[in-house]
Design a protein around this motif. Structure first.
Motif, short mmCIF file in Angstrom:
data_model
loop_
_atom_site.label_atom_id
_atom_site.label_comp_id
_atom_site.label_asym_id
_atom_site.label_seq_id
_atom_site.Cartn_x
_atom_site.Cartn_y
_atom_site.Cartn_z
N VAL A 189 0.93 -1.17 -0.20
CA VAL A 189 0.03 -0.14 0.09
C VAL A 189 0.92 1.00 -0.07
N SER A 190 0.46 2.54 -0.15
CA SER A 190 1.02 3.47 -0.44
C SER A 190 1.68 4.16 0.94
N GLN A 191 2.49 4.91 0.89
CA GLN A 191 3.13 5.42 2.11
C GLN A 191 2.38 6.21 3.19
N PRO A 192 1.42 6.99 2.69
CA PRO A 192 0.41 7.69 3.79
C PRO A 192 -0.55 6.55 4.44
N VAL A 193 -0.60 5.37 3.66
CA VAL A 193 -1.69 4.42 4.40
C VAL A 193 -0.77 3.71 5.56
N VAL A 194 0.55 3.62 5.14
CA VAL A 194 1.41 2.74 6.19
C VAL A 194 1.53 3.75 7.32
N SER A 195 1.98 5.19 7.14
CA SER A 195 1.93 6.00 8.18
C SER A 195 0.70 6.11 9.19
N LYS A 196 -0.54 6.01 8.39
CA LYS A 196 -1.91 6.12 8.98
C LYS A 196 -1.75 4.79 10.11
N HIS A 197 -1.65 3.55 9.47
CA HIS A 197 -1.61 2.55 10.28
C HIS A 197 -0.82 2.40 11.37
N LEU A 198 0.61 2.76 11.13
CA LEU A 198 1.50 2.89 12.05
C LEU A 198 0.88 3.67 13.35
N GLY A 199 0.26 4.85 12.94
CA GLY A 199 -0.31 5.83 14.01
C GLY A 199 -1.21 5.16 14.81
N ILE A 200 -2.13 4.48 14.08
CA ILE A 200 -3.16 3.58 14.76
C ILE A 200 -2.51 2.42 15.93
N LEU A 201 -1.62 1.62 15.35
CA LEU A 201 -0.66 0.97 16.12
C LEU A 201 -0.11 1.36 17.28
N LYS A 202 0.38 3.03 17.20
CA LYS A 202 1.17 3.61 18.29
C LYS A 202 0.01 3.97 19.34
N GLN A 203 -1.23 4.33 18.75
CA GLN A 203 -2.10 4.68 19.62
C GLN A 203 -2.77 3.63 20.61
N ALA A 204 -2.56 2.26 19.93
CA ALA A 204 -3.01 1.25 20.68
C ALA A 204 -1.69 0.73 21.49
N GLY A 205 -0.82 1.37 21.37
CA GLY A 205 0.32 0.96 22.45
C GLY A 205 1.12 -0.16 21.78
N LEU A 206 0.82 -0.57 20.66
CA LEU A 206 1.49 -1.68 19.88
C LEU A 206 2.77 -1.35 19.38
N VAL A 207 3.22 -0.35 18.96
CA VAL A 207 4.30 0.06 18.47
C VAL A 207 4.94 1.47 19.08
N ARG A 208 6.13 1.74 18.94
CA ARG A 208 6.92 2.80 19.50
C ARG A 208 7.63 3.58 18.33
N ASP A 209 7.67 4.86 18.24
CA ASP A 209 8.42 5.52 17.31
C ASP A 209 9.72 6.50 17.87
N HIS A 244 11.78 5.55 12.82
CA HIS A 244 12.04 4.20 13.36
C HIS A 244 11.06 3.69 14.07
N TYR A 245 10.05 2.56 13.59
CA TYR A 245 8.95 2.15 14.50
C TYR A 245 9.69 0.67 14.99
N SER A 246 9.02 0.31 16.35
CA SER A 246 9.50 -0.97 16.82
C SER A 246 8.13 -1.53 17.56
N ALA A 247 7.94 -2.79 17.65
CA ALA A 247 7.04 -3.39 18.43
C ALA A 247 7.26 -3.28 19.71
N GLN A 248 5.94 -3.03 20.59
CA GLN A 248 5.99 -3.16 21.96
C GLN A 248 5.07 -4.28 22.42
N LEU A 249 5.77 -5.34 22.53
CA LEU A 249 5.06 -6.77 22.68
C LEU A 249 4.05 -6.49 24.24
N GLY A 250 4.66 -5.77 25.03
CA GLY A 250 4.00 -5.63 26.16
C GLY A 250 2.49 -5.40 26.10
N ALA A 251 2.10 -4.76 24.95
CA ALA A 251 0.86 -4.26 24.83
C ALA A 251 -0.04 -5.42 24.53
#
Lengths: 107, 107
Positions: free
Chosen positions: A41-61, A69-76
């Motif tokens: 998918v396009s870059q904006p879509v990736v950014s959007k998904h990463l934002g949602i993942l971040k809001q859920a606490g699943l990733v960290r930037d 740089h994004y990385s997974a936060q498994l504790g979530a």
DNA sequence: AACAGGCATAGCTCATCGGCTATGTGGATG
DNA sequence: CATCCACATAGCCGATGAGCTATGCCTGTT
């Protein structure tokens, strides 16, 4: 009024988003560009998904120069494990109760 | 091409549907009417959600006269546990609840 | 200062989906 | 057979959301 389970399930329900999280779990920290290259998918879509993942606490930037740089936060994932475990325990306890009952009726 | 994870996450992402599944886990077998009474939505909606849960393998139905009894099928959660476990394995983290659950589900 | 690169944001469209009401189906009951 | 009851199905509608393109913001480079 959405609890932690809600956020987690809804966030992980989307295949593209889940694939991003899986890649971060498997391959560790990645930039948005690296993720976009294989996301399909396009870059904006990736950014959007990463934002949602971040809001859920699943990733960290982490910002480094002009890349992020994004990385997974498994504790979530803990609430997910707790929920599953809880469902299993209820099921098990009812099963135990049934066995108990059958045992008593056998006497 | 939607795999088992997709179906499970998407099915459990809806709060109403998840609540129905939780009740079946906690309280055991229930009729559609009993579930509707406390679901907060109309009977057709409950039926529809139960149909989706059934299609995901999360519940099972049993017909008795003119009522239908639904019960949770906990085994269907296995792919969810597997997925979480797989993600966790990349982290080499300890999830006691998960290990415990795996042990119990392994019979 | 000007430009190029990396990412985020904005705004749009279209499909999906959860809710409703109305109706169908099939088993009990008199 | 007529009726009622429990549930399933059909059809509709508004909200949500995932994808796109265009653009803005910031950083590094020349």
């Amino acid at each position: 009024m959405s609890d932690a389970h809600d956020v987690l399930f809804r966030t992980l329900a989307d295949p593209t988003r889940r694939a991003l999280f899986e890649r971060l779990c498997r391959e560790g920290e990645k930039t948005v560009g690296a993720l976009t290259a294989r996301a399909g998918v396009s870059q904006p879509v990736v950014s959007k998904h990463l934002g949602i993942l971040k809001q859920a606490g699943l990733v960290r930037d982490r910002h480094e120069g002009r890349q992020t740089h994004y990385s997974a936060q498994l504790g979530a994932l803990a609430p997910l494990v707790d929920w599953t475990s809880e469902m299993a325990s209820f099921w098990q306890s009812r099963f135990d109760a049934l066995e108990d009952l059958l045992k008593r009726m056998d006497q």
